[in-house]
Design a protein around this motif. Structure first.
Motif, PDB file in Angstrom:
ATOM      1  N   SER B  44      47.673  46.094  46.467  1.00 23.07           N
ATOM      2  CA  SER B  44      45.803  46.009  46.408  1.00 23.07           C
ATOM      3  C   SER B  44      45.559  45.581  47.618  1.00 23.07           C
ATOM      4  O   SER B  44      46.373  44.340  48.389  1.00 23.07           O
ATOM      5  CB  SER B  44      45.695  45.000  45.217  1.00 23.07           C
ATOM      6  OG  SER B  44      45.813  43.204  45.036  1.00 23.07           O
ATOM      7  N   ARG B  45      44.535  45.138  48.340  1.00 22.51           N
ATOM      8  CA  ARG B  45      43.288  44.829  48.844  1.00 22.51           C
ATOM      9  C   ARG B  45      43.854  42.826  48.770  1.00 22.51           C
ATOM     10  O   ARG B  45      44.369  42.359  49.810  1.00 22.51           O
ATOM     11  CB  ARG B  45      42.032  44.548  48.649  1.00 22.51           C
ATOM     12  CG  ARG B  45      41.149  44.243  49.706  1.00 22.51           C
ATOM     13  CD  ARG B  45      39.675  44.254  49.784  1.00 22.51           C
ATOM     14  NE  ARG B  45      38.773  43.209  50.818  1.00 22.51           N
ATOM     15  CZ  ARG B  45      38.553  42.771  51.291  1.00 22.51           C
ATOM     16  NH1 ARG B  45      39.052  41.324  50.930  1.00 22.51           N
ATOM     17  NH2 ARG B  45      37.564  42.749  51.981  1.00 22.51           N
ATOM     18  N   ASP B  46      44.161  42.267  47.845  1.00 25.86           N
ATOM     19  CA  ASP B  46      44.085  41.126  47.728  1.00 25.86           C
ATOM     20  C   ASP B  46      45.386  40.628  48.006  1.00 25.86           C
ATOM     21  O   ASP B  46      45.867  39.772  49.019  1.00 25.86           O
ATOM     22  CB  ASP B  46      44.131  40.451  46.256  1.00 25.86           C
ATOM     23  CG  ASP B  46      41.914  40.143  46.715  1.00 25.86           C
ATOM     24  OD1 ASP B  46      41.823  40.312  47.661  1.00 25.86           O
ATOM     25  OD2 ASP B  46      41.629  40.354  44.905  1.00 25.86           O
ATOM     26  N   SER B  48      48.607  42.513  49.686  1.00 24.16           N
ATOM     27  CA  SER B  48      48.783  43.718  50.133  1.00 24.16           C
ATOM     28  C   SER B  48      50.551  43.134  50.686  1.00 24.16           C
ATOM     29  O   SER B  48      50.352  44.812  51.256  1.00 24.16           O
ATOM     30  CB  SER B  48      47.974  43.536  51.649  1.00 24.16           C
ATOM     31  OG  SER B  48      48.126  41.968  51.533  1.00 24.16           O
TER      32      SER B  48
ATOM     33  N   HIS C  84      41.576  48.626  45.105  1.00 20.92           N
ATOM     34  CA  HIS C  84      41.413  49.886  46.240  1.00 20.92           C
ATOM     35  C   HIS C  84      40.262  49.482  47.452  1.00 20.92           C
ATOM     36  O   HIS C  84      39.972  50.409  48.353  1.00 20.92           O
ATOM     37  CB  HIS C  84      41.707  50.562  46.312  1.00 20.92           C
ATOM     38  CG  HIS C  84      42.896  50.828  45.458  1.00 20.92           C
ATOM     39  ND1 HIS C  84      43.476  51.503  44.530  1.00 20.92           N
ATOM     40  CD2 HIS C  84      43.987  50.777  45.415  1.00 20.92           C
ATOM     41  CE1 HIS C  84      44.046  52.032  43.736  1.00 20.92           C
ATOM     42  NE2 HIS C  84      45.048  50.998  44.324  1.00 20.92           N
ATOM     43  N   GLU C  85      39.204  48.171  47.170  1.00 19.35           N
ATOM     44  CA  GLU C  85      37.873  48.184  48.081  1.00 19.35           C
ATOM     45  C   GLU C  85      37.961  47.915  49.015  1.00 19.35           C
ATOM     46  O   GLU C  85      38.899  47.399  49.593  1.00 19.35           O
ATOM     47  CB  GLU C  85      37.638  47.207  47.363  1.00 19.35           C
ATOM     48  CG  GLU C  85      37.042  47.244  45.750  1.00 19.35           C
ATOM     49  CD  GLU C  85      36.171  45.178  45.973  1.00 19.35           C
ATOM     50  OE1 GLU C  85      35.294  45.932  44.926  1.00 19.35           O
ATOM     51  OE2 GLU C  85      36.366  44.747  45.838  1.00 19.35           O
ATOM     52  N   ILE C  86      36.977  48.686  49.934  1.00 19.87           N
ATOM     53  CA  ILE C  86      37.129  48.400  51.641  1.00 19.87           C
ATOM     54  C   ILE C  86      35.920  47.811  51.369  1.00 19.87           C
ATOM     55  O   ILE C  86      35.067  48.061  51.073  1.00 19.87           O
ATOM     56  CB  ILE C  86      37.342  49.649  51.824  1.00 19.87           C
ATOM     57  CG1 ILE C  86      37.917  50.891  51.703  1.00 19.87           C
ATOM     58  CG2 ILE C  86      36.631  49.341  53.514  1.00 19.87           C
ATOM     59  CD1 ILE C  86      39.059  50.413  52.239  1.00 19.87           C
ATOM     60  N   ARG C 155      49.721  46.012  57.400  1.00 22.58           N
ATOM     61  CA  ARG C 155      49.888  44.415  56.817  1.00 22.58           C
ATOM     62  C   ARG C 155      49.887  43.309  57.239  1.00 22.58           C
ATOM     63  O   ARG C 155      49.941  42.578  56.477  1.00 22.58           O
ATOM     64  CB  ARG C 155      49.551  45.130  55.431  1.00 22.58           C
ATOM     65  CG  ARG C 155      49.374  46.760  54.862  1.00 22.58           C
ATOM     66  CD  ARG C 155      49.063  47.144  53.504  1.00 22.58           C
ATOM     67  NE  ARG C 155      50.379  46.784  52.737  1.00 22.58           N
ATOM     68  CZ  ARG C 155      50.727  48.004  52.709  1.00 22.58           C
ATOM     69  NH1 ARG C 155      51.406  48.687  54.002  1.00 22.58           N
ATOM     70  NH2 ARG C 155      52.541  47.150  52.351  1.00 22.58           N
ATOM     71  N   MET C 158      46.556  41.446  57.431  1.00 23.64           N
ATOM     72  CA  MET C 158      46.301  41.283  56.124  1.00 23.64           C
ATOM     73  C   MET C 158      46.493  39.871  55.217  1.00 23.64           C
ATOM     74  O   MET C 158      45.999  39.126  54.787  1.00 23.64           O
ATOM     75  CB  MET C 158      45.992  42.112  54.331  1.00 23.64           C
ATOM     76  CG  MET C 158      45.452  43.153  55.204  1.00 23.64           C
ATOM     77  SD  MET C 158      45.768  44.792  54.259  1.00 23.64           S
ATOM     78  CE  MET C 158      44.715  43.982  52.902  1.00 23.64           C
ATOM     79  N   SER C 167      40.561  44.861  54.735  1.00 26.14           N
ATOM     80  CA  SER C 167      40.731  46.025  54.557  1.00 26.14           C
ATOM     81  C   SER C 167      42.306  47.159  54.482  1.00 26.14           C
ATOM     82  O   SER C 167      42.024  47.643  55.610  1.00 26.14           O
ATOM     83  CB  SER C 167      39.677  47.215  52.895  1.00 26.14           C
ATOM     84  OG  SER C 167      38.562  45.547  52.885  1.00 26.14           O
ATOM     85  N   TRP C 170      44.080  52.216  51.173  1.00 33.97           N
ATOM     86  CA  TRP C 170      45.709  52.751  50.518  1.00 33.97           C
ATOM     87  C   TRP C 170      44.878  54.148  50.057  1.00 33.97           C
ATOM     88  O   TRP C 170      46.568  54.854  49.571  1.00 33.97           O
ATOM     89  CB  TRP C 170      45.047  52.060  48.880  1.00 33.97           C
ATOM     90  CG  TRP C 170      45.359  50.523  49.124  1.00 33.97           C
ATOM     91  CD1 TRP C 170      44.036  49.876  49.607  1.00 33.97           C
ATOM     92  CD2 TRP C 170      46.722  50.036  49.483  1.00 33.97           C
ATOM     93  NE1 TRP C 170      44.735  48.349  49.274  1.00 33.97           N
ATOM     94  CE2 TRP C 170      46.100  48.414  49.560  1.00 33.97           C
ATOM     95  CE3 TRP C 170      48.203  49.667  49.676  1.00 33.97           C
ATOM     96  CZ2 TRP C 170      47.119  47.713  50.079  1.00 33.97           C
ATOM     97  CZ3 TRP C 170      48.698  48.478  49.393  1.00 33.97           C
ATOM     98  CH2 TRP C 170      48.389  47.888  49.791  1.00 33.97           C
ATOM     99  N   LYS C 203      37.870  46.488  59.151  1.00 37.63           N
ATOM    100  CA  LYS C 203      37.533  45.298  59.023  1.00 37.63           C
ATOM    101  C   LYS C 203      35.844  45.238  59.838  1.00 37.63           C
ATOM    102  O   LYS C 203      35.618  46.484  60.660  1.00 37.63           O
ATOM    103  CB  LYS C 203      37.956  44.040  59.521  1.00 37.63           C
ATOM    104  CG  LYS C 203      38.555  44.176  61.121  1.00 37.63           C
ATOM    105  CD  LYS C 203      38.933  42.891  61.426  1.00 37.63           C
ATOM    106  CE  LYS C 203      38.629  42.666  62.671  1.00 37.63           C
ATOM    107  NZ  LYS C 203      37.287  42.213  63.264  1.00 37.63           N
TER     108      LYS C 203
END
Lengths: 133, 385, 266
Positions: B44-46, B48, C84-86, C155, C158, C167, C170, C203
């Motif tokens: 997930s975004r968190d 990753s 899955h948020e952007i 990533r 990230m 973000s 995904w 981003k």
């Protein structure tokens, strides 16, 4: 000299040959006419004299290279204005400049790309113009 | 020598067929992931990075552990390891290859992988990791293969291979050190931001890798009659014991610093791992299982009369491998993302596709390992007769 | 005879090396800018872009307007699943924006009202340090940019960003309902800006594409009451420099040495 497994080797070679030459006999007699990219769009028709950012020969041969350089220039070097050979400055943008005139992607871009069997992935991100029906 | 891999018993081929089945399933799952996007995983975004990068971390350790055989054998002339050093080298080859597969399936744009070398970026640790892993794999292939070939011809290995062997020793340390740097240089991720990350990695590698090798040796002994000799087994068991003691000692050092200093950021992830945070407990059983299995393995490993009893040794090794895998292959990478940089807790559960791909890649690694070991053992059998 | 074969092989080797080296050198040389390309005359330029967030001026509506403006300008898809948020710019509570600084008895509006968070456009960006392909890089004016063409989707950035500002795609953003019209065709709110593809990280880019045309960032433009003050920190007389002189500001996680360029006026 003795070749071991001559039978198997021969069969293998024949299969290899058939597979390798598959495109030749598959396409036999199916000559595709060379594409003629179409520049009949409203925007181009409205020009007194149709001009692009570079002359036709250059664009035909080098548009992919030009776009690649534009991309680097815009994204990485923040230089977004391109002086055309006519002296006019254009925004270096596939969607917003190129496709402004060449709004007929199917008849312009795709006709050659399909013929040459290339599928540039520009359009996975950059917007295609709404085709004029 | 490759032809040795082409002739084998039904059991050998059956085993390869079973592995191929899992490889095929994994490949199918990967195709789905490739076309749908990495969203089909549990990442997930968190959180990753997930199980793929965790396996990379664990397997780099397995790969590096080959040095625990190479070093005593070549530097200290410890002849007892003569029979199994090649196994250590070949295990390193299979492990590094498996690592690289895990990196590949983790990429969002795998077709652009070569950008790593097209735009070399020395300030990125990932760039160095790619280099050290590739070179280490190459070193072990060349060294292992050449030495085995000489053994087959009953000749001493060629002179040029010696420097490569010596180079492979510090290189083994480098691969796990650089892999630790992936994590330990990131500002704001307190759980990873620790100078003993590399030593911790090396300690767990030097117990887990040889433990896996020893378990495989026991299996091979039953299946093929290959016997490395009791002395080699006992020496390796001793190395494993010391490394595991160091491993758990290092973990306790982390706990001391986090809790005695009482800095919230340093404590949060440990609290999440051992007690749960804000109602999230996913990794609590994993972490406790790891610690308890680790202590259990040491209870069986430290007293010589337990360690020298092979039945007990096998149980101890299995507990040890599971313990280190739960900690490195599950806990360490994922927990570094929890809580996230904005102090929210998002948990991670691998998806079915992710697990299928993971099993597939492991099967591929074991496939390669099987073939390499088969070659090595056949050559040794031939040379001995 | 053996020696001639050896020398032949040597020549062969050198030739092969030459054949592989040349294309790579050419590939590296592609970074040369097209001749004559330059910024537009009306482009907004700076030595170091920065933003001040005047927290007290914000209302729920203006925050929403700023976020909406950004989402529209950059064709940001909406995902139902928060995994899955952007997010380029979004709201966070005080204790999440400034973890570890939750004093007791905070003023009610601080404790209650969310803050806007976005990429900090750090002076020492950890994301740039860790990126293995320079897909994310820092421009001379301080903007930390993404080159979506080059990103391999590893990533690492990230993991490296201490602010959770990045973000990952995904899924294919174009397949998301929020970017489709009623007939299910891709129909982005801003046709002039590209979407992203699956498998790359994205981003906030401080609206580099708008600055290049002489426009202020979309979020700044959406805040009519100077809630967001944007400008050149190197210019002593810029609005943002003046704001920093006048008000006490705080930044997110300054102890990490990243030098965030988003300043919060409390």
């Amino acid at each position: 000299m003795k070749i071991y497994d001559l039978g198997k080797v021969t069969v293998g070679l024949v299969i290899f040959f058939l597979v390798f030459t598959f495109p030749l006999y598959y396409n036999m007699g199916k000559a595709t006419p060379p594409p003629e990219p179409n520049i009949q769009t409203e925007a181009i028709a409205a020009m007194s004299e149709p001009v692009c950012v570079e002359n036709t020969e250059y664009m035909r041969a080098n548009h992919m290279k030009l776009l690649n350089e534009w991309r680097t220039s815009v994204v990485r070097n923040s230089n977004r204005a391109y002086p055309a050979f006519t002296g006019v400055r254009y925004e270096m943008s596939l969607s917003n400049t190129c496709m402004e005139c060449h709004s007929n992607k199917e008849k312009f871009c795709d006709s050659c790309h399909n013929y040459a069997g290339v599928s540039p992935y520009c359009w996975e991100c950059h917007l295609q113009p709404k085709e004029m029906k | 020598m490759l032809e040795k891999a082409l002739k084998g018993s039904e059991r050998y081929w059956g085993w390869l067929a079973v592995l191929s089945f899992f490889i095929a399933i994994g490949f199918g799952a990967y195709l789905y992931q490739y076309f749908q996007g990495l969203g089909v995983t549990g990442m997930s975004r968190d959180v990753s990075w997930g199980i793929y990068i965790s396996q990379l971390t664990y397997l780099v350790g397995v790969a590096a552990s080959g040095v625990m055989l190479v070093l005593p054998y070549y530097l200290h002339n410890y002849k007892e390891f003569g029979k199994i050093t090649i196994l250590g080298e070949f295990m390193a080859v299979a492990a590094v290859f498996t690592c690289m597969m895990f990196v590949l399936v983790d990429l969002g744009q795998p077709s652009r992988l070569l950008n790593l070398f097209l735009y070399p970026t020395p300030n990125s640790i990932l760039f160095w990791d790619a280099i050290v892993l590739n070179v280490y794999m190459l070193l072990n292939i060349v060294v292992g293969w050449t030495v085995l070939q000489s053994e087959r011809k009953s000749m001493p290995p060629p002179k040029w291979v010696k420097p490569l062997i010596y180079l492979s020793i510090p290189w083994a340390f480098s691969i796990h050190t650089v892999t630790a740097f992936l994590y330990s240089g990131l500002a704001g991720r307190h759980f990873w931001l620790t100078a003993i990350m590399a030593p911790r990695f090396l300690a767990s590698a030097f117990c887990a890798g040889p433990a896996i090798l020893l378990l495989i040796v026991f299996i091979l002994r039953r299946l093929t009659g290959f016997d490395p000799g009791q002395k080699a087994i006992r020496a390796l068991a001793k190395i494993i014991t010391y490394a595991m003691i160091t491993n758990l000692f290092f973990l306790s050092l982390e706990l001391f610093t986090a809790f005695y200093s009482n800095i919230p950021g340093h404590k949060h992830t440990f609290i999440y791992l051992f007690a749960g945070l804000e109602g999230h407990y996913a990794l609590v059983p994993v972490m406790w299982a790891s610690v308890l299995l680790g202590i259990f393995s040491l209870i069986l490993l430290i007293p010589p009369r337990f360690r020298n009893n092979e039945k007990i040794l096998i149980i101890a090794l299995m507990a040890l491998v599971l313990s280190t895998w739960l900690e490195k292959g599950m806990g360490l990478v994922v927990a570094g993302f929890i809580p996230n940089m904005l102090d929210h807790v998002t948990e991670y559960y691998p998806s079915v596709y992710e697990l299928a791909i993971t099993v597939g890649i492991y099967s591929l690694g074991i496939f390669i390992l099987t073939v390499l070991f088969k070659i090595a053992l056949e050559v040794k059998k031939e040379a001995a007769s | 005879m053996d020696s001639t074969r050896r020398s032949f092989l040597k020549i062969l080797g050198v030739t092969a090396a030459g054949l592989t080296v040349r294309p790579s050198v050419e590939a590296l040389a592609m970074g040369v800018k097209p001749k004559g390309a330059a910024p537009f005359d009306n482009a907004l330029t700076a030595k170091r872009w920065a933003m001040a967030v005047d927290v007290g001026k914000f209302t729920g509506e203006t925050r929403k307007a700023a976020i909406e403006a950004c989402n529209k300008a950059h064709n940001i898809p909406h995902y139902e699943n928060h995994l899955h948020e952007i997010k380029w710019i979004w709201e966070e509570g005080y204790k999440h924006t400034f973890p570890g600084q939750e004093n007791e008895h905070l003023p009610a509006e601080i404790a209650r009202e969310p803050f806007l968070v976005l990429c900090n456009q750090c002076v020492n960006p950890p994301c740039v340090r860790v990126c293995p392909t320079q897909a994310t890089f820092q421009r001379p004016d301080g903007i930390v940019m993404m080159d979506y063409h080059r990103c391999i989707g590893c990533r690492f950035c990230m993991a490296g960003c201490p602010y959770g500002s990045r973000s990952f795609n995904w899924f294919d953003p174009r397949q998301q309902a929020s970017l489709k019209d009623a007939e299910g065709n891709f129909s982005p709110p801003n046709p002039e800006f590209p979407s992203r593809t699956k498998g790359v990280v994205e981003k906030c880019n401080f609206c580099a594409e708008r600055l290049a045309k002489g426009q202020m960032p979309a979020c700044v433009e959406a805040c009519k009451n100077n809630e967001l003050i944007f400008g050149d920190l190197d210019d002593h007389e810029s609005e943002v420099s003046k704001a920093l002189r006048k008000h006490f500001t705080i930044r997110r996680k300054p102890e990490l040495g990243t030098q965030p360029q988003i300043y919060y006026i409390i």
